[in-house]
Write an enzyme that holds these catalytic residues in place. Structure first.
Site, PDB file in Angstrom:
ATOM      1  N   HIS A 309      -4.992  13.383  19.469  1.00  0.00           N
ATOM      2  CA  HIS A 309      -6.370  13.538  18.981  1.00  0.00           C
ATOM      3  C   HIS A 309      -7.212  14.154  20.074  1.00  0.00           C
ATOM      4  O   HIS A 309      -7.005  13.847  21.255  1.00  0.00           O
ATOM      5  CB  HIS A 309      -6.952  12.175  18.578  1.00  0.00           C
ATOM      6  CG  HIS A 309      -8.138  12.308  17.679  1.00  0.00           C
ATOM      7  ND1 HIS A 309      -9.396  12.533  18.172  1.00  0.00           N
ATOM      8  CD2 HIS A 309      -8.238  12.304  16.337  1.00  0.00           C
ATOM      9  CE1 HIS A 309     -10.227  12.641  17.155  1.00  0.00           C
ATOM     10  NE2 HIS A 309      -9.556  12.514  16.027  1.00  0.00           N
ATOM     11  N   ASP A 369      -4.213   9.902  10.412  1.00  0.00           N
ATOM     12  CA  ASP A 369      -3.585  10.685   9.348  1.00  0.00           C
ATOM     13  C   ASP A 369      -2.090  10.458   9.238  1.00  0.00           C
ATOM     14  O   ASP A 369      -1.496  10.730   8.202  1.00  0.00           O
ATOM     15  CB  ASP A 369      -3.886  12.173   9.554  1.00  0.00           C
ATOM     16  CG  ASP A 369      -5.333  12.443   9.235  1.00  0.00           C
ATOM     17  OD1 ASP A 369      -5.823  11.840   8.267  1.00  0.00           O
ATOM     18  OD2 ASP A 369      -5.983  13.195   9.964  1.00  0.00           O
TER      19      ASP A 369
HETATM   20  N1  CMC Z   1       2.985  16.950  19.464  1.00  0.00           N
HETATM   21  C1  CMC Z   1       3.474  17.354  20.656  1.00  0.00           C
HETATM   22  N2  CMC Z   1       2.716  17.639  21.730  1.00  0.00           N
HETATM   23  C2  CMC Z   1       1.390  17.542  21.588  1.00  0.00           C
HETATM   24  C3  CMC Z   1       0.793  17.131  20.366  1.00  0.00           C
HETATM   25  C4  CMC Z   1       1.652  16.823  19.292  1.00  0.00           C
HETATM   26  N3  CMC Z   1       1.145  16.422  18.136  1.00  0.00           N
HETATM   27  N4  CMC Z   1      -0.537  17.112  20.512  1.00  0.00           N
HETATM   28  C5  CMC Z   1      -0.801  17.495  21.763  1.00  0.00           C
HETATM   29  N5  CMC Z   1       0.369  17.751  22.430  1.00  0.00           N
HETATM   30  C6  CMC Z   1       0.514  18.120  23.836  1.00  0.00           C
HETATM   31  C7  CMC Z   1       0.142  19.561  24.087  1.00  0.00           C
HETATM   32  O1  CMC Z   1       1.256  20.419  23.954  1.00  0.00           O
HETATM   33  C8  CMC Z   1      -0.410  19.476  25.496  1.00  0.00           C
HETATM   34  O2  CMC Z   1       0.708  19.388  26.374  1.00  0.00           O
HETATM   35  P1  CMC Z   1       0.624  20.045  27.869  1.00  0.00           P
HETATM   36  O3  CMC Z   1      -0.499  19.327  28.547  1.00  0.00           O
HETATM   37  O4  CMC Z   1       1.950  19.816  28.464  1.00  0.00           O
HETATM   38  O5  CMC Z   1       0.327  21.515  27.630  1.00  0.00           O
HETATM   39  C9  CMC Z   1      -1.106  18.130  25.546  1.00  0.00           C
HETATM   40  O6  CMC Z   1      -0.419  17.316  24.576  1.00  0.00           O
HETATM   41  C10 CMC Z   1      -2.602  18.205  25.220  1.00  0.00           C
HETATM   42  O7  CMC Z   1      -2.751  18.854  23.958  1.00  0.00           O
HETATM   43  P2  CMC Z   1      -4.026  19.700  23.504  1.00  0.00           P
HETATM   44  O8  CMC Z   1      -3.588  20.728  22.524  1.00  0.00           O
HETATM   45  O9  CMC Z   1      -4.771  20.165  24.729  1.00  0.00           O
HETATM   46  O10 CMC Z   1      -4.904  18.610  22.799  1.00  0.00           O
HETATM   47  P3  CMC Z   1      -6.138  18.892  21.865  1.00  0.00           P
HETATM   48  O11 CMC Z   1      -7.112  17.818  22.161  1.00  0.00           O
HETATM   49  O12 CMC Z   1      -6.642  20.293  21.993  1.00  0.00           O
HETATM   50  O13 CMC Z   1      -5.512  18.745  20.410  1.00  0.00           O
HETATM   51  C11 CMC Z   1      -4.892  17.901  18.310  1.00  0.00           C
HETATM   52  C12 CMC Z   1      -5.705  17.667  19.593  1.00  0.00           C
HETATM   53  C13 CMC Z   1      -5.192  16.767  17.326  1.00  0.00           C
HETATM   54  C14 CMC Z   1      -5.295  19.239  17.648  1.00  0.00           C
HETATM   55  C15 CMC Z   1      -3.375  17.910  18.682  1.00  0.00           C
HETATM   56  O14 CMC Z   1      -3.009  16.679  19.279  1.00  0.00           O
HETATM   57  C16 CMC Z   1      -2.478  18.214  17.485  1.00  0.00           C
HETATM   58  O15 CMC Z   1      -2.251  19.381  17.165  1.00  0.00           O
HETATM   59  N6  CMC Z   1      -1.976  17.143  16.776  1.00  0.00           N
HETATM   60  C17 CMC Z   1      -1.201  17.343  15.586  1.00  0.00           C
HETATM   61  C18 CMC Z   1      -2.123  17.590  14.410  1.00  0.00           C
HETATM   62  C19 CMC Z   1      -2.851  16.336  13.955  1.00  0.00           C
HETATM   63  O16 CMC Z   1      -2.264  15.278  13.783  1.00  0.00           O
HETATM   64  N7  CMC Z   1      -4.174  16.484  13.715  1.00  0.00           N
HETATM   65  C20 CMC Z   1      -5.002  15.408  13.193  1.00  0.00           C
HETATM   66  C21 CMC Z   1      -6.061  14.954  14.143  1.00  0.00           C
HETATM   67  S1  CMC Z   1      -6.803  13.435  13.561  1.00  0.00           S
HETATM   68  C22 CMC Z   1      -7.667  13.893  12.176  1.00  0.00           C
HETATM   69  C23 CMC Z   1      -9.044  14.406  12.448  1.00  0.00           C
HETATM   70  O17 CMC Z   1      -9.842  13.724  13.136  1.00  0.00           O
HETATM   71  O18 CMC Z   1      -9.332  15.487  11.922  1.00  0.00           O
END
Ligand code: CMC
Length: 435
Positions: A309, A369
């Protein structure tokens, strides 16, 4: 006036500016950079709004590090345990919990608005029957602006109140009709003898040929899903609604923009993406570990859907609540659950990921989710309706933020700036002279 300032000095020019520090009730203090450009000639740069507060708000507070979520000050755990979705709607919209009589009046006012204009039926009939329900929601909620445009004065508090009630009352009918249309069943009109959530399930699953009674376990689970998704401060869809509304646009149109933003898999589309991922795992015959390794592989685009998240770098407090209910519901359904394999896979994935260093170090926990998708699947909802349920729940959050923005005397049209990195000025070259 703020009693603290932060001084920013441009060492190159020696110019300085004192920027006021604003303290909220909770959360980090905020530096008001409104005069930075005027005084020093700089914009600020923060893609994804990682450190930028886009507005002042009194509605919802999140502390991502501590895993806290509060609506109008009330912890989500208490609301989930003791309240109902409709009471939460009143709270989000008005700032206080209602007394008994106020609640009854609120409920009966909403019931007055639950029908759609009959002409709305024709909008549904124009869609192909395999249209995605979210596409139909974007279009039909937007279309409502055509029905109520003349009746709305966005600068009048009373008018905003009516628009808010209409939206909260009509979105369940619209969501259920979207579903009915895609499965080729007759539209079911609202039954105002039922409470809000039972009525929604009745419109979804009722048929003229049967006497449908929503199961109390499903009503409670749906009520909880709606409470947990009702608001989440300045997320992508809410910020979209605020931005669209900031131009003075019709609220139905602003909400339609919010629904579009919610649709993406990084936001509300995640619950659908979770089940797609689980189905892929089951059908592939490969182990859960194989998918965990793929999620960790930097050369792969694959992520574990339903994990991580942007704000919660601790357990998502909504996930804690819904996880319990998810496990209870699955136990209750037992062998009657046609999706047992899928759900077993989900539980295995949850177990392995929670013990894996990659996920522990990055604080990637299952989010709300992950579990809401599983519950909705167990309730028999088709996959493509999951994000619609999220939109139904979030309608009250969106409209509360829209109201807050529109009633703020300081509110201005939202107009972000940019860091331009495109071509510098150059002269036009005629087509036959270009090399
Ligand atoms: N699976 C594997 N690795 C992940 C995931 C995941 N679901 N999410 C983040 N990471 C890793 C990412 O690769 C990065 O690794 P590194 O530091 O080695 O490069 C690290 O964790 C930080 O990730 P980020 O992309 O900088 O994190 P973010 O805050 O930009 O993204 C997110 C948040 C929710 C978009 C992401 O965690 C994701 O894509 N999750 C899967 C989709 C999901 O479940 N979304 C629903 C969110 S809750 C509903 C809502 O509030 O809308």
């Amino acid at each position: 006036m703020a009693d603290r300032t932060v001084t920013v000095t441009d060492i190159a020019t020696g110019k300085s500016v004192d920027l006021p520090v604003l303290d909220g009730t909770n959360g980090p203090s905020t530096i008001d950079i409104g005069t930075l450009y005027k005084k020093l000639g700089y914009f600020t740069y923060d893609p994804g709004f990682v450190s930028t507060a886009s507005c002042e708000s009194k509605i919802t507070f999140i502390d991502g590090d501590l895993g806290l979520l509060r609506y109008r000050g009330y912890p989500i755990e208490q609301l989930a345990e003791h309240s109902t979705f409709l009471e939460v709607c009143y709270l989000l919209l008005n700032g206080e919990l209602p007394d008994k009589q106020t609640f009854e009046t609120f409920e009966s006012r909403l019931k007055m608005h639950s029908l759609l204009d009959e002409k709305m039926r024709r909008f549904y009939l124009g869609f192909h029957n395999n249209s995605h329900p979210m596409a139909m929601m974007v279009a039909t909620v937007g279309a409502m602006s055509a029905f109520y445009h003349d009746q709305i004065d966005v600068h009048d508090a009373e008018s905003r109140e009516i628009a808010a009630k209409r939206l909260i009352a009509k979105v369940p009918t619209m969501a259920a009709w979207v579903y009915k249309y895609t499965v080729g069943q007759p539209f079911v009109y609202p039954n105002n003898k039922l409470d809000y959530v039972s009525n929604f399930l009745y419109m979804m699953f009722g048929l003229p040929t049967t006497d449908y009674q929503p199961s109390p376990a499903f009503v409670r689970a749906m009520d909880l899903i709606l409470i947990l998704h009702a608001d989440h401060e300045q997320n992508a869809s809410t910020s979209t609604v605020r931005l669209a509304g900031s131009s003075g646009a019709n609220p139905y149109a602003a909400l339609s923009a919010g629904i579009s933003s919610l649709w993406g898999p990084a936001h509300g589309g995640a619950n659908e993406a979770v089940i797609n991922m689980l189905e892929d795992i089951v059908q592939s015959g490969k182990s859960v570990n194989y998918y965990i390794e793929r999620a960790k592989d930097k050369d792969s685009q694959f992520r574990l859907m339903g994990f991580g998240h942007r704000v919660y770098k601790n357990y998502d407090p909504r996930a804690k609540i819904i996880r319990k209910v998810c496990h209870q519901l699955l136990d209750e359904l037992g062998e009657n659950n046609p999706h047992q394999r899928l759900l077993d896979t989900a539980m295995e994935l949850e177990r392995i990921a929670l013990e894996d260093d990659y996920f522990i170090q990055r604080k990637l926990y299952p989010n709300v989710d992950f579990y809401s998708g599983i519950i909705l699947r167990a309730m028999g909802l088709p996959l493509n309706m999951f994000t619609v349920i999220f939109a139904l729940a979030r309608t009250v959050g969106w409209i509360s933020h829209w109201k807050e923005h529109m009633s703020d005397p300081q509110a201005r049209i939202g107009r972000p700036r940019q860091l331009y990195t495109g071509a510098d000025q150059r002269d036009y070259v005629r087509i036959d002279e270009r090399s």
